[in-house]
Design a protein around this motif. Structure first.
Motif, PDB file in Angstrom:
ATOM      1  N   TYR A  98      -7.203  -1.862  -6.558  1.00 27.19           N
ATOM      2  CA  TYR A  98      -5.764  -1.823  -6.835  1.00 27.19           C
ATOM      3  C   TYR A  98      -5.472  -2.097  -8.312  1.00 27.19           C
ATOM      4  CZ  TYR A  98      -0.970  -3.405  -7.306  1.00 27.19           C
ATOM      5  OH  TYR A  98       0.310  -3.570  -7.760  1.00 27.19           O
ATOM      6  N   CYS A 100      -6.587   1.783   0.836  1.00 23.14           N
ATOM      7  CA  CYS A 100      -5.230   1.335   0.492  1.00 23.14           C
ATOM      8  C   CYS A 100      -5.184   0.816  -0.942  1.00 23.14           C
ATOM      9  CB  CYS A 100      -4.712   0.307   1.488  1.00 23.14           C
ATOM     10  SG  CYS A 100      -5.648  -1.212   1.556  1.00 23.14           S
ATOM     11  N   GLY A 101      -6.256   0.159  -1.396  1.00 22.36           N
ATOM     12  CA  GLY A 101      -6.279  -0.331  -2.772  1.00 22.36           C
ATOM     13  C   GLY A 101      -6.381   0.804  -3.779  1.00 22.36           C
ATOM     14  N   GLY A 118      -4.800   3.532  -3.398  1.00 21.63           N
ATOM     15  CA  GLY A 118      -3.524   4.254  -3.380  1.00 21.63           C
ATOM     16  C   GLY A 118      -3.530   5.472  -2.491  1.00 21.63           C
ATOM     17  N   LEU A 123       2.853   5.939  -7.895  1.00 20.60           N
ATOM     18  CA  LEU A 123       1.973   6.401  -6.818  1.00 20.60           C
ATOM     19  C   LEU A 123       2.498   7.708  -6.205  1.00 20.60           C
ATOM     20  CD1 LEU A 123      -0.628   5.677  -5.422  1.00 20.60           C
ATOM     21  CD2 LEU A 123       0.674   4.361  -3.748  1.00 20.60           C
ATOM     22  N   LYS A 166      -3.671   0.675 -10.512  1.00 19.83           N
ATOM     23  CA  LYS A 166      -2.329   0.386 -11.030  1.00 19.83           C
ATOM     24  C   LYS A 166      -2.334   0.472 -12.557  1.00 19.83           C
ATOM     25  CE  LYS A 166       1.876  -1.226  -9.955  1.00 19.83           C
ATOM     26  NZ  LYS A 166       2.532  -1.318 -11.230  1.00 19.83           N
ATOM     27  N   GLU A 174       0.820  -1.220   0.000  1.00 18.46           N
ATOM     28  CA  GLU A 174       0.000   0.000   0.000  1.00 18.46           C
ATOM     29  C   GLU A 174       0.853   1.269   0.000  1.00 18.46           C
ATOM     30  OE1 GLU A 174      -2.148   1.516   3.378  1.00 18.46           O
ATOM     31  OE2 GLU A 174      -1.413  -0.107   4.632  1.00 18.46           O
ATOM     32  N   PHE A 175       2.140   1.128   0.309  1.00 17.09           N
ATOM     33  CA  PHE A 175       3.000   2.320   0.371  1.00 17.09           C
ATOM     34  C   PHE A 175       3.539   2.708  -1.000  1.00 17.09           C
ATOM     35  CE2 PHE A 175       3.661  -0.146   4.391  1.00 17.09           C
ATOM     36  CZ  PHE A 175       2.762   0.595   5.141  1.00 17.09           C
ATOM     37  N   CYS A 176       3.908   1.710  -1.805  1.00 15.45           N
ATOM     38  CA  CYS A 176       4.526   2.037  -3.098  1.00 15.45           C
ATOM     39  C   CYS A 176       3.746   1.468  -4.278  1.00 15.45           C
ATOM     40  CB  CYS A 176       5.958   1.523  -3.145  1.00 15.45           C
ATOM     41  SG  CYS A 176       6.059  -0.271  -3.267  1.00 15.45           S
ATOM     42  N   PHE A 177       2.720   0.646  -4.016  1.00 10.14           N
ATOM     43  CA  PHE A 177       1.835   0.094  -5.046  1.00 10.14           C
ATOM     44  C   PHE A 177       2.497  -1.004  -5.868  1.00 10.14           C
ATOM     45  CE2 PHE A 177      -2.326   1.916  -6.882  1.00 10.14           C
ATOM     46  CZ  PHE A 177      -2.953   1.690  -5.676  1.00 10.14           C
ATOM     47  N   ARG A 178       3.606  -1.551  -5.403  1.00 13.62           N
ATOM     48  CA  ARG A 178       4.191  -2.695  -6.098  1.00 13.62           C
ATOM     49  C   ARG A 178       3.244  -3.881  -5.935  1.00 13.62           C
ATOM     50  NH1 ARG A 178       9.911  -4.478  -6.490  1.00 13.62           N
ATOM     51  NH2 ARG A 178       9.876  -6.726  -6.813  1.00 13.62           N
ATOM     52  N   PHE A 212      -2.796   5.819   0.784  1.00 13.09           N
ATOM     53  CA  PHE A 212      -1.939   5.898   1.972  1.00 13.09           C
ATOM     54  C   PHE A 212      -1.120   7.196   1.985  1.00 13.09           C
ATOM     55  CE2 PHE A 212       2.263   5.436   3.857  1.00 13.09           C
ATOM     56  CZ  PHE A 212       1.914   5.169   5.164  1.00 13.09           C
TER      57      PHE A 212
END
Ligand SMILES: [Zn+2]
Lengths: 156, 386
Positions: free
Chosen positions: B28, B69-70, B72, B42, B32, A62-66, B74
């Motif tokens: 997500y 969180c999904g 983006g 992000l 993405k 959730e921090f970098c979306f990897r 955060f």
């Protein structure tokens, strides 16, 4: 106001419900995690970009979306430290419980996240910072659920 | 009117009957894909807007927080917006004012819905929208409203069910070319007329399905747009408007709320004659008659005249005014908020010439997406141009 009114005559009223029943999927990452529990294993995942280990594992950082893939899963040892705990004397409807339920937040070794579950020890044996391990249900009773873990107990 | 606002990237999941993914995971994948489509990370995003319909669908209260969180969100300013079925298009209006105001330079807009969670059928989530004193004791069903509207629309203008059914035929066929489509199929007017009657005159094939899915776009301002893409698509107008909360007191055969929303957006975009200036349109089509209803509300034809455009083939992809080239909710699917954003994304792709087999024949410079919702009284409109 309402009560005063009520003494004079009954208020016309209706009973109704908001009927809700849901069917939830565990999701891509959730399913990986629960299948691990069924085997008596803790599967976490690691984001190399953030140097962060998630338990339960996630589909994405959730921090970098990897995107965190199947191959990013790693098994961690069944051992952690108790960060905090409480014993609850009331249920969700406010009724007094005969036996309090004890829950704690545990930081499993090698992870960067908190994990919430029940504690199995007596209240007097519990202290913050103690080392704990998960007690799994017998294999034949595990069905891929968070309750495949019965709870956590102190390691002495 | 503040800074010019561009959409620079878009992405979506497939629309399906029941997704294995959780709502967060769907959000997500869409977010993405939108970021990847324009080479954004992000960390390039200043703020996140989430659109999602009632919590009841996903079965999670405070769904905005749950999905954050999904989406983006955060560590970023984050807001969930919600105007029922109108949410998907409205969320773009929210993203627009984030950027136009200059508060943020970039914004990720994500819309998610997981309707399959609701048991036994998501229809049940709507039962409690009715007035508990005057309507719920009658045992209402959401379809009542649509059936009564449709009946009134047909009666007022002498429209035949066969004509309305052509919308379902067109949209489900268009969806055959959409890689994310859930219920694309080649059907005939006959099939529609023979399908199960749900609530007369509404039949099974007049209605969009229950769906899970998510969509996302990346928005930015005129100064940064070309860092992300060579082909920014500009948001030139947004509009939204609410009709009365009493559905019985609305004009059942004319969506005034859509007209008001459209007028707001046209004015902002400097459009005086929408019939000449709008090249492609994605009106909201959860039911086949609604596409017609909304074309009239958008002032793209006279009242009661939309069926004739359809019969004359003018709303096909190679027609004068392509309508729902994506396949719409009737063909691609209807994960409420995501369906509305899917429409905006279709216009984005059409204007960039990236719609693949769905690409309309004419050269399109300006397009419009519209949705509808709340207690069937909100109209939301977005106009895009290149
Ligand atoms: Zn990371």
């Amino acid at each position: 106001m309402e009560q005063k009114e009520n003494r004079k005559k009954e208020i016309i009223h209706f009973f109704g419900q908001l009927p809700v029943e849901s069917l939830y999927t565990a999701g891509i990452a959730g399913e990986r995690f629960l299948l691990g529990l069924k085997e008596g294993k803790f599967l976490a995942n690691y984001c190399p970009d953030c140097d962060f280990v998630f338990l339960p594992p996630k589909l994405y950082c959730e921090f970098c979306f990897r995107e965190l893939k199947e191959e990013d899963l790693k098994e961690i040892e069944n051992k952690g430290i108790l960060l905090s705990y409480t014993f609850t004397h009331i249920d969700t409807n406010g009724n007094r419980l005969e036996n309090p339920i004890i829950v704690g937040v545990i930081k499993m070794n090698g992870t960067d996240t908190g994990f919430v579950h029940k504690l199995l020890n007596k209240i007097e044996d519990i202290e913050i910072g103690m080392e704990v391990e998960a007690v799994f249900a017998p294999k034949e009773r595990r069905r891929g659920s968070i309750n495949d873990i019965v709870g956590f107990q102190r390691i002495d | 009117m503040g800074r010019r606002v561009a959409i620079v990237g878009a992405g979506m999941t497939k629309f399906v009957r029941r997704a294995k993914e959780t709502g967060k995971e769907l959000a997500y994948y869409a977010a993405k894909a939108a970021l990847d489509s324009c080479g954004a990370k992000l960390k390039d995003i200043d703020a996140v807007v989430l659109g999602s319909a009632p919590d009841t669908f996903d079965g999670v209260h405070m769904k905005g927080e749950y999905l954050s969180c999904g989406a983006g969100a955060f560590g970023k300013p984050y807001l969930r917006c919600y105007v029922g079925g109108g949410t998907g298009v409205f969320s773009v209006a929210v993203g627009w004012y984030y950027i136009a105001s200059g508060i943020f330079d970039t914004c990720l807009v994500v819309c998610e819905e997981k309707m399959s969670s609701y048991q036994p059928h998501p229809q049940g989530a709507f039962l409690t929208i009715f007035d508990h004193t005057t309507e719920r004791p009658l045992g209402p069903n959401l379809l009542w409203i649509f059936a009564l509207e449709m009946q009134r629309y047909m009666q007022t203008y002498g429209i035949k069910k066969e004509e309305i059914a052509l919308v379902a035929v067109k949209n489900k066929k268009n969806a055959l070319d959409h890689p994310a489509a859930q219920i694309a199929q080649e059907i005939t007017v006959e099939d529609v007329l023979k399908s199960e009657v749900l609530c007369y005159p509404v039949q099974r094939l007049d209605v969009s399905p229950v769906s899970d899915g998510a969509c996302a776009i990346v928005m930015t301002n005129e100064y940064l747009a070309r860092r992300f893409t060579d082909k920014p698509v500009w948001v030139s107008g947004v509009g939204w408007c609410l009709d009365t909360a009493y559905w019985t007191n609305r004009d059942l055969c004319y969506p005034r709320y859509v007209e008001e929303a459209a007028r707001m957006a046209y004015k902002m975009a400097g459009i005086r004659n929408p019939r000449r200036e709008i090249d492609v349109v994605e009106p909201y089509d959860p039911f086949d008659y609604k596409e017609l209803h909304h074309l009239e509300g958008l002032l793209l034809c006279d009242r009661g005249e939309a069926p004739q455009l359809l019969v004359d083939g003018k709303t096909q992809r190679d027609g004068e005014l392509p309508v729902c080239p994506s396949g719409g909710l009737l063909g691609v699917g209807n994960p409420i908020s995501a369906a509305g954003l899917m429409k905006v994304i279709e216009i984005f792709w059409q204007l960039r010439g990236e719609a693949g087999k769905r690409q309309i024949a004419k050269k399109a410079k300006r397009g419009l997406a519209q949705a509808w919702g709340d207690l069937m009284q909100v109209g939301t409109v977005v106009i895009l141009e290149v």
